[in-house]
Structure formats: C-alpha cells, structure tokens
Design a protein around this motif. Sequence first.
Motif, PDB file in Angstrom:
ATOM      1  N   LEU A   1       4.255  -3.964   2.147  1.00 32.16           N
ATOM      2  CA  LEU A   1       3.822  -3.363   1.464  1.00 32.16           C
ATOM      3  C   LEU A   1       2.424  -3.539   0.995  1.00 32.16           C
ATOM      4  O   LEU A   1       1.401  -3.317   1.138  1.00 32.16           O
ATOM      5  N   VAL A   2       2.554  -4.568   0.244  1.00 33.45           N
ATOM      6  CA  VAL A   2       1.105  -5.352  -0.708  1.00 33.45           C
ATOM      7  C   VAL A   2       0.986  -5.729   0.341  1.00 33.45           C
ATOM      8  O   VAL A   2      -0.425  -5.845   0.821  1.00 33.45           O
ATOM      9  N   ASN A   3       0.540  -6.911   1.952  1.00 32.80           N
ATOM     10  CA  ASN A   3      -0.282  -6.812   2.731  1.00 32.80           C
ATOM     11  C   ASN A   3      -1.138  -5.978   3.130  1.00 32.80           C
ATOM     12  O   ASN A   3      -1.874  -5.828   4.401  1.00 32.80           O
ATOM     13  N   ARG A   4       0.208  -4.976   3.885  1.00 27.52           N
ATOM     14  CA  ARG A   4      -0.502  -3.251   4.469  1.00 27.52           C
ATOM     15  C   ARG A   4      -1.917  -2.948   3.674  1.00 27.52           C
ATOM     16  O   ARG A   4      -2.293  -3.111   3.782  1.00 27.52           O
ATOM     17  N   MET A   5      -1.591  -3.314   1.901  1.00 26.27           N
ATOM     18  CA  MET A   5      -2.640  -2.442   0.955  1.00 26.27           C
ATOM     19  C   MET A   5      -3.586  -3.048   1.059  1.00 26.27           C
ATOM     20  O   MET A   5      -4.784  -3.015   0.891  1.00 26.27           O
TER      21      MET A   5
END
Length: 72
Positions: A20-24
């Motif tokens: 999720l951090v990478n996607r954001m």
Amino acid sequence: MRIATGGTGILPQGAIHPDLVNRMAEEAARISQRVLRMCIRALDYCPPVDITFGEYLRGIVTADQDLNRLTR
C-alpha cells in the motif's frame, strides 16, 4: 486510506502494508509529474512580459485541458 483501514476509516495499530505504501508513493509521483508538466506548459500560454497570477492560472487551466485531451 480506505484500503488500509478495510473500509472502517480507523487505522489499526502498526505500520501500513508495504504494498500500500508503494502504491501511494507511485500515485503521488504520477500526480506530481502531471502537475509539474501543467505548470511548465502554462508558461507557453502566457504573455512574454508582465505576467500576472491570473494569466498564469489561466495558462495552467488551458494546459490541463490540452493534456487531458491528449490522454483521452
């Protein structure tokens, strides 16, 4: 945030999942590139001297319309 909270809106204890951090981060980078491109391209739509904020803002809106037309 909705994905991180499972739809509840309340973050659980601990860190957010790395995926999720990478996607954001990817989405933020993509959006910032688009805004930068609009701001730079807006200068092409402005008068060569004595530019005002309103003229620059109008140039940004015009650049956004042009970029959206190209990506459709």
